[in-house]
Design an enzyme around this catalytic site. Structure first.
Site, PDB file in Angstrom:
ATOM      1  N   SER A 297       1.073  -1.612  -0.092  1.00 60.20           N
ATOM      2  CA  SER A 297      -0.219   0.092   0.625  1.00 60.20           C
ATOM      3  C   SER A 297       0.871   1.136   0.056  1.00 60.20           C
ATOM      4  CB  SER A 297      -0.785  -0.363   0.885  1.00 60.20           C
ATOM      5  OG  SER A 297      -0.495   0.145   2.576  1.00 60.20           O
TER       6      SER A 297
ATOM      7  N   LYS B 181       0.738   4.839   6.615  1.00 58.47           N
ATOM      8  CA  LYS B 181      -0.008   5.646   5.603  1.00 58.47           C
ATOM      9  C   LYS B 181       0.408   6.821   5.575  1.00 58.47           C
ATOM     10  CE  LYS B 181      -3.092   2.214   4.664  1.00 58.47           C
ATOM     11  NZ  LYS B 181      -2.077   1.731   4.346  1.00 58.47           N
TER      12      LYS B 181
END
Lengths: 170, 243
Positions: B61, B105
């Protein structure tokens, strides 16, 4: 040389004590002073003025539950406020992920999403909890309150309490 | 000698030898050593949890910023606790869907910001705007094709942030994580037909069996000849680089 030596020894011992205390408080057990009336009558808040602040409840919270994040309905938990990460709240955990809860004062039934939980204060009249900010992620939980340790006449174990007829696990 | 007196001699000898062992010295020595080990572990915990920690980050990701097979990164805890995390920082946070999982993230919006995002870039260009509430942040993975982030689970409370990633450990001297809004915009996926040279700086995938599309239209990994998802570049991806 004598006083400096003693001072150095004292400093070393106090730093060691602080490090050990911080580790135990982060991982195993910690004390939390209850402010606010949202958990009355389970906890009695301390008045904000000194020396009244010594009269508030001091509770013992354990951090072993953070290993696997396994809680039961009705536990009293500590968690970081979702809108202000510097504040710690003490409320009761009413519903776990996957439970269906009936939101009070409205007839809607809500399903608690994965990884979240529903918290409410025992004193519903002045408690800012999931009825205002919705289910909170379990990652915000910082511990589970097990006992009240101060004042001596209020020393007891904190019981699990589940509101009747409002949650369902299906 | 009779059996009884022989047994008494053996036991007497053993008792004398046992009394000659300096038990007190051994016990106090081992206790002090155990205490030293405990103190060291406590110090390690305090540094790791409150100053600077080390973490291992893996997954697709955050491609191409982070390696698919895993990166050792250094995590700064003080910035997060102080509340001075900024847009463009890569942070480590507990996943709101599973508190036992820690994810890395990038922060795309702080409280009060209006964030515009592509809802599902694999299925079209639809974009939405969301306002981040008080005390929350909007996080997105760099690889928006393969990332579960705020586009799926909404803005996350700031209290879930565990630290800010500021450094990645490589075999060569440390290289700092790309931090900053400008570079992030370069990596955002738009369908283009020209090769973006900015992509070259960020690819750090080192395993030789992985191919990454060098066109700035998709960050796929084609592992050992099998395509995970079809690439929809306008040009055909025969320019896949062998890394």
């Amino acid at each position: 040389m004598g006083p400096w030596n003693n001072l150095w020894l004292f400093t070393k011992k106090s730093i060691t004590g602080i490090i050990i205390g911080v580790t135990i408080s982060d991982r195993y057990l910690t004390f939390v002073s209850v402010r606010g009336d949202s958990m009355h009558p389970t906890f009695t808040a301390s008045p904000t003025t000194f020396p009244g602040s010594l009269k508030g409840d001091l509770a013992l919270a354990e951090r072993f539950c953070l290993d696997k994040y396994r809680f039961s309905n009705g536990d009293v938990i500590l968690f970081k406020c979702p809108s202000d990460h510097k504040q710690i709240f003490v409320k009761r955990l009413i519903a776990l992920p996957g439970d269906w809860i009936q939101v009070p004062e409205s007839s809607e039934i809500l399903r608690i999403p994965e990884g979240h939980c529903w918290v409410e204060g025992d004193n519903a009249a002045c408690s800012w909890d999931s009825r205002s900010f919705g289910p909170i992620p379990l990652g915000l939980v910082r511990g589970r309150v097990t006992h009240v340790v101060w004042p001596p006449w209020r020393m007891s174990q904190v019981e699990r309490k589940i509101p009747e007829g409002r949650i369902s696990s299906y | 000698m009779s059996l009884g007196s022989r047994a008494a001699a053996v036991f007497g000898g053993a008792a004398r030898r046992a009394a000659a062992i300096p038990w007190r010295g051994i016990v106090s020595d081992s206790l002090s050593r155990a205490f030293l080990v405990a103190k060291t572990l406590c110090a390690v915990h305090v540094v790791n949890a409150h100053l600077c920690g080390v973490a291992f980050v893996l997954g697709p990701s955050m491609l191409p910023t982070m390696n698919l097979t895993g990166d050792v990164v250094a995590v700064d805890r003080i910035t997060a606790r102080w509340g001075s995390v900024a847009v463009g920082d890569v942070v480590l946070l507990l996943s709101p869907e599973n508190p036992r999982k820690t994810v890395a993230k990038r922060i795309m919006g702080l409280e009060g910001d209006a964030v515009t995002y592509l809802v599902d870039p694999a299925k079209g260009d639809e974009s939405k705007t969301a306002v981040v509430p008080k005390g929350h942040v909007w996080v997105q993975g760099d690889n928006i094709y393969a990332s579960r982030d705020s586009r799926q689970f909404g803005p996350v409370p700031y209290g879930l942030i565990q630290g800010r990633i500021f450094c990645r450990v490589k075999r060569t001297p440390f290289e700092s994580i790309i931090s900053g809004h400008q570079k992030v915009l370069d990596l955002s996926v738009k369908r283009r037909s020209s090769v973006e040279s900015s992509f070259c700086q960020f690819a750090s995938i080192s395993a030789i069996y992985k191919h990454v599309c060098w066109y700035n239209c998709c960050y796929l990994t084609i592992t050992a000849g099998r395509t995970d998802r079809p690439c929809f570049c306008n040009e055909s991806c025969f320019d896949m680089k062998f890394l």
